[in-house]
Write a protein that holds these residues in place. Structure first.
Motif, PDB file in Angstrom:
ATOM      1  N   UNK A  25       0.832  -1.218   0.000  1.00 14.64           N
ATOM      2  CA  UNK A  25       0.000   0.000   0.000  1.00 14.64           C
ATOM      3  C   UNK A  25       0.864   1.264   0.000  1.00 14.64           C
ATOM      4  N   UNK A  26       2.035   1.194   0.614  1.00 13.36           N
ATOM      5  CA  UNK A  26       2.900   2.374   0.652  1.00 13.36           C
ATOM      6  C   UNK A  26       3.521   2.700  -0.698  1.00 13.36           C
ATOM      7  N   UNK A  27       3.801   1.682  -1.470  1.00 10.64           N
ATOM      8  CA  UNK A  27       4.606   1.941  -2.671  1.00 10.64           C
ATOM      9  C   UNK A  27       3.886   1.779  -4.005  1.00 10.64           C
ATOM     10  N   UNK A  28       2.740   1.101  -4.025  1.00  4.52           N
ATOM     11  CA  UNK A  28       2.052   0.929  -5.309  1.00  4.52           C
ATOM     12  C   UNK A  28       1.460   2.266  -5.768  1.00  4.52           C
ATOM     13  N   UNK A  29       1.605   2.578  -7.037  1.00  4.24           N
ATOM     14  CA  UNK A  29       1.042   3.837  -7.536  1.00  4.24           C
ATOM     15  C   UNK A  29      -0.481   3.742  -7.622  1.00  4.24           C
ATOM     16  N   UNK A  30      -1.168   4.888  -7.511  1.00  2.00           N
ATOM     17  CA  UNK A  30      -2.620   4.844  -7.684  1.00  2.00           C
ATOM     18  C   UNK A  30      -2.964   5.132  -9.153  1.00  2.00           C
ATOM     19  N   UNK A  31      -4.277   5.106  -9.451  1.00  2.00           N
ATOM     20  CA  UNK A  31      -4.710   5.286 -10.840  1.00  2.00           C
ATOM     21  C   UNK A  31      -4.233   6.596 -11.440  1.00  2.00           C
ATOM     22  N   UNK A  32      -4.228   7.619 -10.591  1.00  2.00           N
ATOM     23  CA  UNK A  32      -3.827   8.941 -11.051  1.00  2.00           C
ATOM     24  C   UNK A  32      -2.401   8.909 -11.592  1.00  2.00           C
ATOM     25  N   UNK A  33      -1.521   8.255 -10.821  1.00  2.00           N
ATOM     26  CA  UNK A  33      -0.113   8.193 -11.221  1.00  2.00           C
ATOM     27  C   UNK A  33       0.080   7.349 -12.478  1.00  2.00           C
ATOM     28  N   UNK A  64       4.193  -1.106 -16.589  1.00  2.00           N
ATOM     29  CA  UNK A  64       3.169  -1.977 -17.163  1.00  2.00           C
ATOM     30  C   UNK A  64       3.110  -3.387 -16.587  1.00  2.00           C
ATOM     31  N   UNK A  65       4.170  -3.823 -15.894  1.00  2.00           N
ATOM     32  CA  UNK A  65       4.166  -5.236 -15.497  1.00  2.00           C
ATOM     33  C   UNK A  65       3.464  -5.525 -14.172  1.00  2.00           C
ATOM     34  N   UNK A  66       2.973  -4.473 -13.517  1.00  2.00           N
ATOM     35  CA  UNK A  66       2.239  -4.697 -12.281  1.00  2.00           C
ATOM     36  C   UNK A  66       3.087  -4.538 -11.026  1.00  2.00           C
ATOM     37  N   UNK A  67       4.383  -4.229 -11.200  1.00  2.00           N
ATOM     38  CA  UNK A  67       5.263  -4.075 -10.042  1.00  2.00           C
ATOM     39  C   UNK A  67       5.941  -2.714 -10.034  1.00  2.00           C
ATOM     40  N   UNK A 149       5.167 -10.982 -17.163  1.00  2.00           N
ATOM     41  CA  UNK A 149       5.158 -10.620 -15.745  1.00  2.00           C
ATOM     42  C   UNK A 149       3.793 -10.083 -15.321  1.00  2.00           C
ATOM     43  N   UNK A 150       3.181  -9.269 -16.192  1.00  2.00           N
ATOM     44  CA  UNK A 150       1.854  -8.722 -15.889  1.00  2.00           C
ATOM     45  C   UNK A 150       0.836  -9.850 -15.744  1.00  2.00           C
ATOM     46  N   UNK A 151       0.983 -10.897 -16.545  1.00  2.00           N
ATOM     47  CA  UNK A 151       0.045 -12.022 -16.468  1.00  2.00           C
ATOM     48  C   UNK A 151       0.193 -12.755 -15.134  1.00  2.00           C
ATOM     49  N   UNK A 152       1.449 -12.981 -14.718  1.00  2.00           N
ATOM     50  CA  UNK A 152       1.658 -13.611 -13.410  1.00  2.00           C
ATOM     51  C   UNK A 152       1.098 -12.733 -12.289  1.00  2.00           C
TER      52      UNK A 152
END
Ligand code: GTP
Ligand code: MG
Length: 344
Positions: A25-33, A64-67, A149-152
């Motif tokens: 939660x601290x590091x994942x970007x939100x939709x805006x970003x 794009x890969x989800x990380x 990676x995005x699929x995983x």
């Protein structure tokens, strides 16, 4: 010689889970970003087309890969409409003239062409957001591994969380910067995915081994087969182990640290996410290297090839310390990253 770990209490597993969730939660970007990144991409594409008609820009890597982290760089791949590939000489010429063009962009600074690297790039700094970025040409395999990676990441929420935790861990231990001789984020992500495939029962399948019929379909890119099963809606019916693993992220995180310090023999085994069966350094003729991580598509590429002996030891020590720190019950963790926040 590893210290034995005390038994892990349910309360401590709770603490571990909280730390892992918090990291995400601290590091994942939100939709805006995420939107801001797309916006920069659009603006750059329009600008680049002034000189390169038919140029198409695409984001890849952690955007794009989800990380991705809030401060992760912008990895951009450029291709020219109607042109399939590019040779090395053209590539360097275009990179150089692209750099000259980008220097005229009012929103960018620190334009730097790097033409000596394996993948030539132009680096830039986006002033308004403070994001760094680079543009490469026809980096097609990277687009495919981003999609893999995005699929995983999309299969199970725990995949995403653990990859974040691993990236934070690597940054904090100062073992996560390939340009300074350690391993790239991409390499650590592959290590997490490999662990999750090898867990019993596995958390994720080997997508490159799921296909109809007897023979794996061939989708060739730069001479490598980039086929993998990406119809994730159909995965539950195609993979008998789907959702069989019910461990929590905290258990998996400690499990990962123990796996790479207690079970996995780096001298002999290859971190390899394209097949479930064991691959050895001997099979690959990569016996002189200690940490061997095979790219899922470019099978000649060992992500650990650039590691010195000293750096390898440093990375192994970080894992061994991590195992002790995360494997020793305490009542609660102190705030994990007071001063390092700006690091990301
Ligand atoms: P962060 O930028 O650290 O958030 O992660 P990232 O996954 O974007 O890593 P990075 O910017 O270093 O690399 C961008 C992408 O290039 C990766 O996600 C891969 O898709 C691709 N790639 C392919 N091979 C390599 C390699 O050997 N090293 C690196 N670094 N990237 C590779
Ligand atoms: Mg990146």
């Amino acid at each position: 010689q590893l210290d034995p770990l005390p038994p892990i209490t349910p309360e401590f597993v709770d603490v571990l889970n909280k730390v892992c969730e918090q990291c995400y939660t601290d590091f994942a970007p939100d939709e805006l970003e995420v939107g801001v990144r797309e916006h920069i991409l659009q603006d750059l594409e329009t600008f680049v087309r002034r000189q390169f008609t038919g140029a198409q820009l695409q984001l890849f890597g952690s955007s794009k890969n989800g990380f991705g982290f809030r401060q992760s760089d912008l990895d951009i791949c450029m291709v020219l409409e109607g042109q399939e590939t590019i040779d090395d000489v053209d590539c360097i010429n275009i990179i150089e003239s692209l750099a000259r063009l980008l220097k005229k962009h009012p929103g960018l600074k620190n334009i730097l062409p790097i033409t000596t690297a394996k993948v030539p790039i132009v680096k830039f700094y986006h002033v308004r957001t403070g994001l760094e970025g680079d543009i490469s040409l026809y980096n097609t395999l990277a687009l495919h591994n981003t999609h893999l990676l995005a699929s995983y990441a999309a299969i199970d929420r725990r995949v995403k969380i653990l990859c974040y935790v691993m990236k934070v861990f690597a940054k904090m231990c100062d073992i996560g910067d390939a340009s300074r001789g350690s391993l790239s984020s991409y390499a650590y992500t592959l290590m997490v995915l490999f662990f999750l495939q090898q867990r019993n029962p596995p958390v994720i399948p080997v997508l490159q081994e799921i296909y109809d019929g007897k023979k794996k379909p061939e989708v060739l890119v730069d001479g490598w087969n980039v086929y993998f099963f990406d119809d994730l809606k159909a995965l539950p019916s195609r993979w008998p182990q789907y959702r069989k693993n019910t461990e929590t992220v905290g258990e998996l995180w400690l499990g990962l640290l123990r796996f790479y310090t207690e079970d996995f023999d780096f001298r002999e085994h290859v971190v390899c996410i394209r097949q479930h069966g064991r691959l050895t350094t001997f099979n690959k003729q990569w016996t002189s290297k200690y940490i061997v991580i095979e790219d899922p598509f470019d099978l000649n590429h060992n992500l650990g090839a650039g590691l010195s002996r000293k750096m390898t030891n440093f990375i192994m020590k970080a894992f061994i310390n991590g195992r002790t720190v995360f494997g020793t019950p305490i009542k609660a963790f102190p705030p994990m990253y007071p001063s390092q926040m700006e690091y990301f």
